[in-house]
Design a protein around this motif. Sequence first.
Motif, PDB file in Angstrom:
ATOM      1  N   VAL A   8     -13.080 -15.318  12.546  1.00  9.23           N
ATOM      2  CA  VAL A   8     -11.775 -15.454  11.631  1.00  9.23           C
ATOM      3  C   VAL A   8     -10.823 -17.133  11.330  1.00  9.23           C
ATOM      4  O   VAL A   8     -10.997 -17.530  11.871  1.00  9.23           O
ATOM      5  CB  VAL A   8     -10.631 -14.693  12.276  1.00  9.23           C
ATOM      6  CG1 VAL A   8      -9.577 -14.261  11.275  1.00  9.23           C
ATOM      7  CG2 VAL A   8     -11.422 -13.056  12.194  1.00  9.23           C
ATOM      8  N   CYS A  11      -5.668 -15.743   8.470  1.00  5.62           N
ATOM      9  CA  CYS A  11      -4.799 -14.124   7.702  1.00  5.62           C
ATOM     10  C   CYS A  11      -3.773 -13.923   7.008  1.00  5.62           C
ATOM     11  O   CYS A  11      -2.705 -15.369   7.843  1.00  5.62           O
ATOM     12  CB  CYS A  11      -5.655 -13.311   9.127  1.00  5.62           C
ATOM     13  SG  CYS A  11      -4.334 -13.794  10.794  1.00  5.62           S
ATOM     14  N   TRP A  79      -4.309 -10.727   4.301  1.00  6.63           N
ATOM     15  CA  TRP A  79      -5.859 -10.748   4.411  1.00  6.63           C
ATOM     16  C   TRP A  79      -6.674 -10.917   4.882  1.00  6.63           C
ATOM     17  O   TRP A  79      -5.904 -11.996   6.224  1.00  6.63           O
ATOM     18  CB  TRP A  79      -5.808 -11.876   3.221  1.00  6.63           C
ATOM     19  CG  TRP A  79      -4.718 -13.206   3.287  1.00  6.63           C
ATOM     20  CD1 TRP A  79      -5.638 -14.112   4.466  1.00  6.63           C
ATOM     21  CD2 TRP A  79      -3.621 -13.313   3.358  1.00  6.63           C
ATOM     22  NE1 TRP A  79      -4.977 -15.685   4.266  1.00  6.63           N
ATOM     23  CE2 TRP A  79      -3.623 -14.732   3.777  1.00  6.63           C
ATOM     24  CE3 TRP A  79      -2.615 -13.103   2.024  1.00  6.63           C
ATOM     25  CZ2 TRP A  79      -2.055 -15.886   3.526  1.00  6.63           C
ATOM     26  CZ3 TRP A  79      -2.227 -13.872   2.274  1.00  6.63           C
ATOM     27  CH2 TRP A  79      -1.069 -14.563   2.621  1.00  6.63           C
ATOM     28  N   VAL A  80      -7.586 -12.102   5.530  1.00  6.64           N
ATOM     29  CA  VAL A  80      -8.786 -12.020   6.305  1.00  6.64           C
ATOM     30  C   VAL A  80     -10.077 -12.690   5.892  1.00  6.64           C
ATOM     31  O   VAL A  80     -10.251 -12.505   5.262  1.00  6.64           O
ATOM     32  CB  VAL A  80      -8.995 -11.084   7.504  1.00  6.64           C
ATOM     33  CG1 VAL A  80      -9.773  -9.518   6.725  1.00  6.64           C
ATOM     34  CG2 VAL A  80      -9.628 -11.552   7.896  1.00  6.64           C
ATOM     35  N   TYR A  82     -13.375 -15.137   6.935  1.00 12.26           N
ATOM     36  CA  TYR A  82     -14.102 -14.952   8.129  1.00 12.26           C
ATOM     37  C   TYR A  82     -15.153 -16.070   7.345  1.00 12.26           C
ATOM     38  O   TYR A  82     -15.555 -16.043   6.310  1.00 12.26           O
ATOM     39  CB  TYR A  82     -14.425 -13.759   8.399  1.00 12.26           C
ATOM     40  CG  TYR A  82     -15.549 -12.898   7.489  1.00 12.26           C
ATOM     41  CD1 TYR A  82     -16.384 -12.892   7.355  1.00 12.26           C
ATOM     42  CD2 TYR A  82     -14.322 -12.429   6.600  1.00 12.26           C
ATOM     43  CE1 TYR A  82     -17.635 -11.863   5.928  1.00 12.26           C
ATOM     44  CE2 TYR A  82     -14.705 -11.287   6.160  1.00 12.26           C
ATOM     45  CZ  TYR A  82     -16.464 -11.151   5.694  1.00 12.26           C
ATOM     46  OH  TYR A  82     -16.451 -10.268   4.703  1.00 12.26           O
ATOM     47  N   LEU A 115      -5.526  -5.147   9.787  1.00 13.76           N
ATOM     48  CA  LEU A 115      -4.929  -6.362   9.140  1.00 13.76           C
ATOM     49  C   LEU A 115      -3.938  -7.009   9.260  1.00 13.76           C
ATOM     50  O   LEU A 115      -3.654  -8.443  10.211  1.00 13.76           O
ATOM     51  CB  LEU A 115      -5.295  -6.237   7.573  1.00 13.76           C
ATOM     52  CG  LEU A 115      -6.457  -6.426   6.480  1.00 13.76           C
ATOM     53  CD1 LEU A 115      -5.767  -5.898   5.292  1.00 13.76           C
ATOM     54  CD2 LEU A 115      -7.183  -7.308   7.046  1.00 13.76           C
ATOM     55  N   CYS A 119      -3.176 -10.242  12.838  1.00 14.65           N
ATOM     56  CA  CYS A 119      -2.718 -11.891  12.297  1.00 14.65           C
ATOM     57  C   CYS A 119      -1.745 -11.386  13.788  1.00 14.65           C
ATOM     58  O   CYS A 119      -1.261 -12.822  14.203  1.00 14.65           O
ATOM     59  CB  CYS A 119      -1.360 -11.213  10.975  1.00 14.65           C
ATOM     60  SG  CYS A 119      -2.828 -11.411   9.545  1.00 14.65           S
ATOM     61  N   LEU A 136     -11.785  -7.619  12.438  1.00  7.30           N
ATOM     62  CA  LEU A 136     -12.456  -8.276  11.547  1.00  7.30           C
ATOM     63  C   LEU A 136     -13.813  -7.188  11.262  1.00  7.30           C
ATOM     64  O   LEU A 136     -14.243  -6.913  10.498  1.00  7.30           O
ATOM     65  CB  LEU A 136     -13.170  -9.687  11.680  1.00  7.30           C
ATOM     66  CG  LEU A 136     -14.231  -9.926  10.702  1.00  7.30           C
ATOM     67  CD1 LEU A 136     -13.109  -9.731   8.716  1.00  7.30           C
ATOM     68  CD2 LEU A 136     -14.209 -11.183  11.182  1.00  7.30           C
TER      69      LEU A 136
END
Length: 268
Positions: A8, A11, A79-80, A82, A115, A119, A136
């Motif tokens: 990741v 985020c 958002w994330v 990766y 999500l 975080c 994820l």
Amino acid sequence: MDSIPLSVTCCGEEACAPSHGWGPAVRPYYLIHFVYSGRGTYYGPDGVHHLRAGQGFIIFPGEMSLYVADASDPWHYGWVGYSGEAASRLTGEAGLSLAAPVFAPPRAERMRGILAEICADVASMRAGEWSALGGLLRALAEIREGADLPQTDGAGANSPYKKAVWFIEGNLAAGVRVADVAQFVGLCRSQLYRVFMAESGLSVQDWILRAKTRRAQSLLRSTSLKLSAVALSAGFASAEQLCHAFRRAGLPSPSEYRQRERERTGGC
């Protein structure tokens, strides 16, 4: 994290101001956005997408993109990001591509919760990046649930047969039963029987027995465990039951099998 094939990279979440935008620019990693509320527009390599709550989009590394919040009902999104060697494959398996960057998971609140957990883990745990990987993968699984993927045959990755095989292989040592498999897959025993006969030509019970026998063969070749330990590790109740299974499969006794394999490979 360098040795992990998936990581990741970032985020967060943002309640955007009206007409707030980002880009046009590129990202060096995959970046998923999911809209919690409001509306906005994503200008991707495949065209323009007008998005609302419950939808999301992915930006691919190195691809030019621009996204802008609606002027009257600006979006709030999470958002994330990766990257890693496994990122491309997992993205594709989730049903995301340059030609199909927009998604709509069937459980929007669950997606939002995932999500948020990513975080929270990154911020609060010493190994937060590791924990975030679990989030994820859950997020990608949620996206896959709503993806319009090509139909596969009965042996596809989501088929009851594949799910059952995964469950059996992981629970051999616990003495997995047909009833356990049926409950996990969500089929009655007769339905599960028909699935296994169609895919393998074996009943579920016979498939389990063969899986146990294969596991025992592997242990006999690769370890010096006593027969009783091999039996239990492969899901048999006793060494006697293991010997019976070998006879039923037309194999030499477990001891003879081990000796033959050692001679064949030059082991001691």
